[in-house]
Design a protein around this motif. Structure first.
Motif, PDB file in Angstrom:
ATOM      1  N   LEU A 188       0.842  -1.198   0.000  1.00 31.74           N
ATOM      2  CA  LEU A 188       0.000   0.000   0.000  1.00 31.74           C
ATOM      3  C   LEU A 188       0.875   1.246   0.000  1.00 31.74           C
ATOM      4  O   LEU A 188       1.667   1.460   0.921  1.00 31.74           O
ATOM      5  N   PRO A 190       0.243   4.915   0.583  1.00 33.25           N
ATOM      6  CA  PRO A 190      -0.819   5.801   1.046  1.00 33.25           C
ATOM      7  C   PRO A 190      -0.798   7.169   0.351  1.00 33.25           C
ATOM      8  O   PRO A 190       0.150   7.521  -0.354  1.00 33.25           O
ATOM      9  N   SER A 191      -1.847   7.940   0.605  1.00 35.40           N
ATOM     10  CA  SER A 191      -1.942   9.310   0.107  1.00 35.40           C
ATOM     11  C   SER A 191      -0.895  10.208   0.769  1.00 35.40           C
ATOM     12  O   SER A 191      -0.483   9.965   1.910  1.00 35.40           O
ATOM     13  N   ARG A 194      -1.031  11.224   4.757  1.00 33.62           N
ATOM     14  CA  ARG A 194      -1.641  10.187   5.600  1.00 33.62           C
ATOM     15  C   ARG A 194      -0.737   9.787   6.758  1.00 33.62           C
ATOM     16  O   ARG A 194      -1.182   9.667   7.892  1.00 33.62           O
ATOM     17  N   PRO A 406      -3.419   7.464  -3.371  1.00 35.25           N
ATOM     18  CA  PRO A 406      -3.141   6.134  -2.832  1.00 35.25           C
ATOM     19  C   PRO A 406      -3.172   5.082  -3.938  1.00 35.25           C
ATOM     20  O   PRO A 406      -3.868   5.240  -4.951  1.00 35.25           O
ATOM     21  N   VAL A 408      -2.715   0.520  -4.326  1.00 34.39           N
ATOM     22  CA  VAL A 408      -2.426  -0.795  -3.758  1.00 34.39           C
ATOM     23  C   VAL A 408      -1.885  -1.696  -4.860  1.00 34.39           C
ATOM     24  O   VAL A 408      -2.510  -1.832  -5.921  1.00 34.39           O
ATOM     25  N   GLU A 431      -7.873   5.294   0.422  1.00 35.65           N
ATOM     26  CA  GLU A 431      -7.221   3.987   0.494  1.00 35.65           C
ATOM     27  C   GLU A 431      -8.234   2.875   0.660  1.00 35.65           C
ATOM     28  O   GLU A 431      -8.020   1.748   0.185  1.00 35.65           O
ATOM     29  N   CYS A 434      -9.352   1.560  -2.671  1.00 39.45           N
ATOM     30  CA  CYS A 434      -8.268   0.780  -3.301  1.00 39.45           C
ATOM     31  C   CYS A 434      -8.151  -0.598  -2.655  1.00 39.45           C
ATOM     32  O   CYS A 434      -7.998  -1.614  -3.346  1.00 39.45           O
TER      33      CYS A 434
END
Length: 454
Positions: A188, A190-191, A194, A406, A408, A431, A434
């Motif tokens: 992952l 993330p943004s 985050r 985000p 994944v 997220e 995703c």
């Protein structure tokens, strides 16, 4: 009953909470797995056995019940762990002992996770193969002749082979997603905003804007579990305290294929699209707005704002011969791929971000390649001719970093003995969308790790 090192983070934490197994047993099982396979792979560079066993005793003695209680994890060598060296894969930094944990590592410890080892990375995180003069090369467990990816390659290998159920890396240009593709694990990214960055020392603007910390796991549900417990603020001015879940959005997915996608990656994309269709998503082919220009603006920001000092130490004085060779070959490719200089790169970034926002209002999720070709053979990234199309092959990766979105990475298939993966991209701070879509792909693709080295 499967061996403990086969099991995921959530399953292990649940069994520890109920007393079915002890944290000490879990940590010991993973230490034994490290001893059995790491000498062949060189993924974990420093085993924190004594500290981890002591932490496990505390979990058992105090009957801790945190959501990650007793779960072992690895931590990349450019992330601070108190009392351990943050080397960045560089010989000159082998004694750079951190005084305290990075903010998200402290959050994970508070949830019960136990750091079990440090993991390998290329020097400065600036190569797509994991090797350096300090620790040597990390090997791909699927094929020793192919790269494990980078820069979070050590964590991807450790997770793929069952040495730990969770790895903590970071992603400034695909450094979580690319090794996930090479090693057949989930990751992952993330943004932006985050996960709090430490900011204890000067951090170049490019890395403040483009890089984020994130987890690697064998299953999407364990990415979600780890993600829920690493989102503290630190001292990061970019941090945004946004809820982890948002309102429902249409289950529409834009499938990005393109003209220069290698056959194994195209097959993985179509397999993932079929899985999403089966799960009730509407999938249609589409082209992202300004994808090529997004890659150019990403490179311009990295080139112009990727350091904090006016002068720069000559790379040959602190890096391995292979890294010097790599950088000599890649720097002209990198500069050429920057395209026409923007008068104001951040203004162009905002224009591209608005175009993506409008596009994603219609199709909130994007299914795209990570790299448009599979794991390369070790040494190929030292060849200037081979490197020429690397920036184009990674456009769908760096656009995500540029825009702070985000994504994944989720494994889909294996071709000719190598794993393949795709990425699901979502709107900023979504997220959850995703992860939902990646879980639907995973449920239909099956799971192929942990594996023994081949």
């Amino acid at each position: 009953m499967s061996q403990l090192w086969h099991q995921g983070a959530g399953e292990l934490a649940g069994r520890i909470r109920t007393g079915e197994v002890s944290a000490h047993e879990v940590v010991t099982a993973h230490l034994e797995r490290i001893e059995a396979v790491n000498p062949r792979l060189n993924a974990i560079t420093d085993v924190l056995a004594e500290q981890a066993l002591e932490a496990a005793k505390v979990v058992d003695r105090e009957r801790k019940t945190g959501p990650l209680c007793g779960v072992p994890m690895t931590v990349k060598e450019n992330i601070d762990i108190a009392g351990s060296a943050t080397t960045h894969g560089v010989v000159a930094m082998r004694e750079a002992i951190a005084r305290e944990d990075a903010p998200h590592i402290g959050e994970l410890r508070a949830a019960g996770a136990i750091p079990l080892g440090r993991t390998n990375m290329p020097e400065f995180g600036m190569r797509w193969h994991t090797d350096n003069a300090l620790r040597g090369a990390t090997r791909n467990p699927w094929s020793a002749g192919h790269t494990p990816g980078a820069s979070s390659g050590g964590d991807a290998v450790a997770v793929a082979t069952g040495m730990v159920p969770l790895g903590m890396g970071n992603d400034g240009a695909g450094s979580l997603r690319w090794p996930a593709q090479c090693c057949g694990v989930a990751a992952l990214k993330p943004s932006l905003g985050r996960v709090g960055m430490a900011m204890r020392a000067p951090v170049p603007f490019a890395f403040q804007l483009l890089a984020v910390h994130g987890p690697i796991a064998r299953e999407v549900r364990n990415l979600r579990l780890a993600f829920a417990h690493l989102c503290g603020p630190g001292a990061d001015p970019w941090y945004a305290p946004v809820p982890l879940d948002g309102p429902p959005l249409p289950k529409h997915v834009a499938l990005v294929t393109g003209d220069n996608v290698a056959a194994p990656i195209a097959e993985a994309l179509w397999a993932a699209a079929a899985a999403l269709t089966d799960a009730g998503y509407a999938v249609e082919e589409a082209e992202p707005p300004h994808l090529a220009r997004a890659s150019e603006i990403f490179i311009q920001i990295m080139l112009n704002h990727g350091r904090v000092h006016e002068g720069q130490t000559p790379v040959e004085s602190i890096a391995s011969a292979d890294f010097v060779r790599f950088w000599a070959a890649f720097e002209p490719v990198w500069r050429h791929a920057a395209g026409t200089a923007a008068a104001d790169p951040m203004a162009e970034r905002a224009t591209i971000a608005r175009a993506w926002h409008d596009w994603m209002c219609r199709t909130p999720l994007v299914l795209a390649p990570i790299r448009t070709a599979p794991a390369f053979r070790v040494g190929e990234d030292l060849d200037p001719a081979w490197l020429a199309d690397w920036p184009e092959s990674m456009r769908a990766v760096v656009a995500v970093n540029l825009l702070g979105l985000p994504a994944v990475a989720v494994p889909v298939d294996a071709t000719d003995g190598l794993p393949q993966a795709v990425q699901v991209i979502g709107p900023r701070f979504r997220e959850d969308l995703c992860l939902d879509a990646a879980a639907a792909i995973e449920a239909r693709a099956g799971r192929r790790t942990p594996i023994d080295p081949r």
